[in-house]
Design a protein around this motif. Structure first.
Motif, PDB file in Angstrom:
ATOM      1  N   SER A 426       0.768  -1.218  -0.006  1.00 57.13           N
ATOM      2  CA  SER A 426      -0.020  -0.186   0.061  1.00 57.13           C
ATOM      3  C   SER A 426       0.826   1.365   0.002  1.00 57.13           C
ATOM      4  N   LYS A 427       2.010   1.250   0.425  1.00 58.48           N
ATOM      5  CA  LYS A 427       2.953   2.444   0.307  1.00 58.48           C
ATOM      6  C   LYS A 427       4.268   2.210  -0.431  1.00 58.48           C
ATOM      7  N   PHE A 428       5.238   1.470  -0.136  1.00 60.88           N
ATOM      8  CA  PHE A 428       6.418   1.344  -0.806  1.00 60.88           C
ATOM      9  C   PHE A 428       6.331   0.579  -2.123  1.00 60.88           C
ATOM     10  N   PHE A 429       5.489   0.005  -2.290  1.00 58.25           N
ATOM     11  CA  PHE A 429       5.046  -0.666  -3.741  1.00 58.25           C
ATOM     12  C   PHE A 429       3.966  -0.109  -4.384  1.00 58.25           C
ATOM     13  N   ASN A 430       3.559   1.046  -3.929  1.00 56.07           N
ATOM     14  CA  ASN A 430       2.440   1.689  -4.500  1.00 56.07           C
ATOM     15  C   ASN A 430       2.621   2.735  -5.505  1.00 56.07           C
ATOM     16  N   ASP A 431       2.361   2.655  -6.914  1.00 57.58           N
ATOM     17  CA  ASP A 431       2.919   3.610  -7.667  1.00 57.58           C
ATOM     18  C   ASP A 431       2.433   5.080  -7.436  1.00 57.58           C
ATOM     19  N   GLN A 432       0.978   5.160  -7.053  1.00 59.80           N
ATOM     20  CA  GLN A 432       0.525   6.541  -6.723  1.00 59.80           C
ATOM     21  C   GLN A 432       0.980   7.172  -5.340  1.00 59.80           C
ATOM     22  N   TYR A 433       1.435   6.215  -4.260  1.00 57.46           N
ATOM     23  CA  TYR A 433       1.795   6.549  -3.144  1.00 57.46           C
ATOM     24  C   TYR A 433       3.124   7.360  -3.378  1.00 57.46           C
ATOM     25  N   ASN A 436       2.977  10.572  -5.320  1.00 58.94           N
ATOM     26  CA  ASN A 436       2.623  11.450  -4.596  1.00 58.94           C
ATOM     27  C   ASN A 436       3.842  12.219  -3.652  1.00 58.94           C
ATOM     28  N   HIS A 437       4.788  11.277  -3.420  1.00 55.76           N
ATOM     29  CA  HIS A 437       6.043  11.696  -2.673  1.00 55.76           C
ATOM     30  C   HIS A 437       7.169  12.072  -3.446  1.00 55.76           C
ATOM     31  N   GLY A 438       7.193  12.232  -4.880  1.00 51.61           N
ATOM     32  CA  GLY A 438       8.097  12.426  -5.652  1.00 51.61           C
ATOM     33  C   GLY A 438       9.194  11.413  -5.883  1.00 51.61           C
ATOM     34  N   LEU A 439       8.619  10.106  -5.598  1.00 50.57           N
ATOM     35  CA  LEU A 439       9.618   8.893  -5.509  1.00 50.57           C
ATOM     36  C   LEU A 439       9.473   7.939  -6.700  1.00 50.57           C
TER      37      LEU A 439
END
Length: 450
Positions: A426-433, A436-439
């Motif tokens: 849901s975070k480290f492997f979430n493209d949208q997340y 959103n954090h420029g990563l």
């Protein structure tokens, strides 16, 4: 994209399991793979293991081909994600619970409480029932949602709370400590009520009551503990589940030295034996500090020439502590903040205080990593090695490459692959997340480490 990533991760996990089986079948052909032992547990490999607890540990030490080929070093990863609970924290859960049962601080049927960002909580939720105990976890609500979902699915009680400073009374660790105290008060009240009913007395001397509760704990654990020749606790499934509460025990993974001992007595010896003592360096990030402390101290005792390094994520104060002897600047002091002391995509590593476990570490230096490096490394490993690892594992691999670059070709470097990417979707492997954090990852190779 998230679904595709999850599918890729599942395929990678299956691939790694196949590699695990092959390594165990043909391990003698590889210099860093061989039979391992845990001093306080069974010796040698077993084709059949008795229960879940004996399936923990003896994880393979695998060559990370892409990183080894790129650096000219042998970069080896201890595949801790192959433990039954999916992480290195399985070892800690076993050691904490065993020592608590042996000391009488935890009763069979009692509740283990812990404040955890995820992996330790999952391990406790899996291991506790194997010893006849229950589990209550307090987790910050900014941790990946799948972690709390896994813990609930395992039957543990889960509290999600807002993240605050460790100095705040409602920090998830402090709440977990209170839950254990509340469980003990409830147990004492139930025992007192039962004592009154049995003795027909309206007045009970609290000192007498306390001594009876203590004696009850001792007797209960004598009945529970069936020590084998190597002093291992064996739960026989005959726990006394009467109507009384059995109280609580705060695992306290940050300050409980059973954490350090799990790695000094268990993980460290495995690394030494599997590498046949040929390693030149060990590098890992730290959260509680138990892994890096236990492993580094054991390896240094075996060979003082082995270099041990910390890999620190953004915002953590441990890098400054190791390199400069100063934990953090005045502005970064946790006591001055009500929110997280830092914001990083990595979970389970980085801290702005020195724990009792970390104090035991013997380190030669430290490196500092970035969120982008961790994200890019995770994608590089998945693409080139089929390794689907979580954020802390990726940061550890960044550290391994940094050490390799500094030491030069021809060295053997070991790190920890703490957990897989399965609990980071849901975070480290979430493209949208990440976007959103420029990563959003863009690297095609290891140029992000130049």
């Amino acid at each position: 994209m998230a679904a595709a990533t999850a599918a890729a991760g599942a395929a990678a996990a299956v691939s790694l399991l196949a590699c695990y089986l092959l390594l165990h079948r043909d391990g003698a052909k590889l210099p860093w793979v061989g039979p391992t032992t845990r001093s306080s547990r069974s010796s040698g490999r077993r084709t059949r293991r008795k229960g879940l607890v004996e399936a923990i540990g003896n994880t393979p030490l695998i060559r990370i081909n892409s990183l080894s080929d790129a650096t000219g070093c042998e970069i080896l990863g201890k595949a801790e994600f192959l433990n039954p609970g999916g992480s290195v924290k399985d070892r800690v859960a076993v050691k904490i619970i065993e020592e608590a049962l042996e000391s009488g601080d935890l009763l069979c049927g009692g509740t283990v409480t812990e404040g955890s960002a995820g992996s330790t909580a999952i391990s406790l939720a899996i291991v506790a029932p194997a010893y006849g105990c229950k589990c209550h976890v307090v987790i910050p609500d900014d941790a990946a949602i799948e972690k709390s979902q896994i813990i609930e699915a395992l039957g543990a009680t889960v509290e999600r709370v807002r993240p605050v400073s460790i100095t705040h009374r409602d920090h998830f660790v402090n709440i977990a400590r209170r839950r254990a105290l509340e469980a003990n008060k409830s147990a004492a009240a139930q025992r007192e009520s039962r004592y009154k009913e049995t003795n027909g007395s309206a007045h009970v001397n609290t000192r007498i009551m306390h001594s009876k509760i203590t004696a009850s704990k001792g007797e209960s654990n004598k009945a529970l503990t069936n020590c084998s020749a190597n002093s291992e606790i064996q739960y026989n499934g005959k726990c006394d589940h009467d109507s009384d509460s059995k109280g609580g025990f705060f695992a306290d993974q940050f300050e409980n030295m059973a954490n350090y001992r799990a790695h000094y007595e268990w993980t460290g010896p495995e690394i030494w034996q599997q590498s046949k003592g040929t390693l030149h360096a060990f590098v890992a990030a730290a959260g509680t500090g138990g892994t890096i402390a236990g492993v580094s101290r054991y390896l240094k005792e075996k060979n003082t020439n082995i270099k041990c390094f910390l890999m620190d994520p953004p915002g953590s104060g441990l890098f400054n502590k190791v390199t400069r002897g100063v934990m953090y600047t005045k502005e970064e002091a946790e006591g001055k903040r009500l929110k997280n002391p830092f914001d990083t995509i990595t979970e389970g590593i980085g801290i702005n205080r020195v724990t009792k476990n970390f104090m035991m570490a013997e380190l030669d230096g430290a490196y500092r990593g970035t969120d982008r490096e961790a994200v890019e490394m995770s994608r590089f490993l998945l693409k080139n090695d089929g390794l689907f690892v979580g954020s802390s594992s990726a940061m550890n691999c960044v550290g391994a490459v940094r050490v390799a670059q500094d030491l030069g070709p021809g060295h053997t470097i070991v790190t920890i692959l703490c957990d897989s990417g399965m609990r980071h979707l849901s975070k480290f492997f979430n493209d949208q997340y990440l976007a959103n954090h420029g990563l959003t990852p863009t690297a095609t190779g290891l140029e992000f480490l130049d």
